[in-house]
Enzyme design. Structure first.
Site, short mmCIF file in Angstrom:
data_model
loop_
_atom_site.label_atom_id
_atom_site.label_comp_id
_atom_site.label_asym_id
_atom_site.label_seq_id
_atom_site.Cartn_x
_atom_site.Cartn_y
_atom_site.Cartn_z
N ASP A 254 0.84 -1.19 0.00
CA ASP A 254 0.00 0.00 0.00
C ASP A 254 0.88 1.25 0.00
O ASP A 254 1.86 1.34 0.73
CB ASP A 254 -0.89 -0.02 1.26
CG ASP A 254 -1.87 1.13 1.31
OD1 ASP A 254 -2.70 1.24 0.39
OD2 ASP A 254 -1.81 1.92 2.28
N GLU B 64 1.42 -0.19 -5.07
CA GLU B 64 0.61 0.96 -5.46
C GLU B 64 1.53 2.18 -5.48
O GLU B 64 2.05 2.59 -4.44
CB GLU B 64 -0.51 1.16 -4.43
CG GLU B 64 -1.36 2.39 -4.65
CD GLU B 64 -2.28 2.66 -3.48
OE1 GLU B 64 -3.46 2.98 -3.72
OE2 GLU B 64 -1.83 2.57 -2.31
#
Length: 559
Positions: A200, A242
């Site tokens: 993330d 990401e």
């Protein structure tokens, strides 16, 4: 070792808590997911990406973590997780879990210790400032929901940094002890059998914030160390990250300046995602062509991850204001459909008005672009959203299994379910559910199964070299191809509503057995000269130009 499994995978993203409830408490759980593994195997999924599964106060849908070494008790136990990995492996499915290490929950014992005493061994695990930072109102990730990135803590008598919400203090990754702990977390879950991680907010993991400057330096070497440790512990594990950054920075996430591929294995292709949305909104292929032509070179070991919808809003921040407005006008014209001034909080089916032809076109495009396709749960059914729910929760409603209360997700009372299932309208579970579509050979679910089976026969799409075919075609038509040792595949997509006829001429690496692999409907068989190729409005065709099997056939033909 299957060295390139991630290049030929189909990744399915789901939230355990909204997928299947097995004990009637209104919350999805690991045992419920295990029961549904056969459904995912039939669909053609080879890898499941789980949204956060750790203990959490739940203020940010699980991204505020209090214990990285356990699963949330409401979804099960570590024993249940081990069983999930085992049962998934029996079906040829790998498990990826979210690696949320930019920040922890404010309730994590590390932060509680850090704030309690300047001499705490965890004090420097977070980022503190005695003075009010002049940059405290800069760099917010959630405009409108976030007012600053530094918050004063009365217990610590100091300001702490949080790139996201104030209940998610950022970890200090420049601290070697933090880096060691993060590697321990990676090693722990690898030992339990995961196939890798979805990292993330990777740019914020490696940034080194300062209270006096809004521009934070990035330590890309940190990614190198993470990957070295990962590969040492399990050679075929991957990190899918990401990182919604500019073209000039993307290659740094894959490897160092020498192009060694010593950092991340995979990146989500945010560039292509927003250009895909623009192309679909304008019914014009040029944004896709432009992106393909300007794709940065990545190492041989690197791979893009393509997506249309994920667990967040459609992020249009990399479009120009006029481009963004075109997408808003087409797919999210009302204010309640938009989020953070940059995105759309809707699912694709409703964005396209339930138009089956355009849905097929969109997903045919995604699955035939360079990279590995990532599919959000329920997209294979054409599920919709619930705009009455706050922010991103609009697209995080329970999976719709059959026409029963809560869509078959849970037998709990509707008021006890973690989030209401979509019941009313054309996307409600009485009309959109697995059971009815499974029995209908013409359903969207059946179409997805056929497409994914065809993708298995076209490994070039995941591993080959992509090229935009230079030919005189209308601007709403995309013609591209993939070439690999296995053969060559030609892809045609018409983003417009008007039917066209294409004359491409004979292309390089075209064999004698040119044939259709997958299409939106019946077409006359293509010839090796590739002339008079009809393409319906919003139509698509996958055409095999050559295959290595032709060589075997030629060798075995009597002379």
């Amino acid at each position: 070792m299957p060295e390139r499994w991630y290049k030929e995978a189909v990744i399915y993203c789901l939230d355990v808590e909204t997928f299947q409830d097995s004990n009637a408490d209104g919350i999805g759980d690991l045992q419920g997911l295990i029961v549904r593994l056969d459904y995912l195997a039939r669909l053609g999924v080879t890898c499941i990406w789980l949204n956060p599964i750790h203990p959490s106060p739940g203020k940010d849908d699980g991204y505020d973590i209090t214990n990285y070494y356990d699963v949330h008790p409401r979804i099960g136990s570590l024993g249940d997780f081990a069983e999930l990995v085992h049962e998934a492996g029996n079906r040829g499915i790998r498990i990826l879990i979210d690696l949320v290490i930019n920040h922890s929950s404010i309730e994590h014992p590390w932060f509680q210790s850090s704030r309690s005493d300047p001499d705490s061994p965890y004090r420097d695990w977070y980022i503190w400032s005695r003075e009010e930072p002049p940059t405290r109102r800069q760099g917010m990730v959630f405009p409108g929901q976030q007012s600053d990135t530094w918050t004063y803590d009365t217990r610590a008598k100091a300001w702490y940094f949080h790139r996201f919400y104030d209940f998610e203090p950022s970890l200090n990754h420049s601290n070697r002890e933090v880096q060691v702990e993060m590697r321990k977390i990676i090693g722990f879950w690898l030992q339990l059998g995961v196939g890798g991680f979805r990292m993330d907010a990777a740019p914020f993991v490696i940034e080194q914030p300062s209270p006096t400057s809004a521009e934070a330096k990035k330590s890309f070497d940190m990614l190198t160390r993470f990957t070295e440790y990962l590969n040492w512990r399990r050679g075929d594990a991957v990190i899918l990250a990401e990182a919604n950054v500019g073209n000039d920075e993307l290659s740094d996430y894959f490897g160092d300046i020498g192009g060694s591929g010593n950092r991340l294995h995979m990146l989500f292709d945010f560039r292509m995602n927003c250009k895909l949305m623009l192309a679909l909104a304008r019914e014009d292929a040029e944004p896709i062509v432009e992106t393909l032509m300007n794709t940065p070179r990545i190492p041989e070991t690197g791979q893009w991850a393509t997506f249309l919808r994920n667990h967040d809003e459609v992020d249009l921040s990399r479009l120009t204001p006029s481009e963004r407005q075109d997408v808003f006008n087409a797919f999210g014209p009302r204010p309640e459909m938009q989020l953070y001034g940059r995105g759309i909080r809707r699912r694709l089916a409703s964005m396209l008005g339930g138009d089956r032809r355009r849905l097929e076109l969109a997903y045919s495009l995604q699955f035939t672009l360079p990279g590995t396709p990532v599919l959000r749960y329920g997209e294979e059914l054409g599920m919709g959203e619930d705009l009455s729910l706050p922010e991103r929760n609009a697209i995080r409603t329970p999976m719709q299994w059959f026409n029963a209360p809560n869509g078959g997700f849970s037998s709990a009372r509707p008021e006890d379910v973690i989030r209401p299932a979509v019941k009313r309208g054309k996307y409600g579970y009485p009309k959109v559910n697995v059971t009815e579509q499974r029995l209908d050979p013409n359903s969207l679910l059946s179409w997805f199964e056929r497409m994914i089976r065809t993708l298995r026969e076209c490994p070039e799409i995941g591993t080959g070299q992509c090229e935009v075919v230079q030919a005189a075609v209308p601007s709403h038509v995309l013609v591209h191809r993939f070439d690999a040792p296995e053969g060559s595949v030609l892809l045609l997509h018409n983003l417009g509503s008007r039917a066209v006829t294409l004359d491409l001429g004979r292309l390089p690496r075209t064999g004698a057995d040119v044939h259709e692999m997958f299409a939106d409907g019946p077409y006359p068989p293509p010839s090796s000269r590739l002339r008079d190729l009809r393409l319906n409005g919003h139509g698509y065709r996958w055409i095999r130009l050559s295959h290595r099997a032709e060589e075997f056939s030629a060798r075995s033909t009597p002379r």
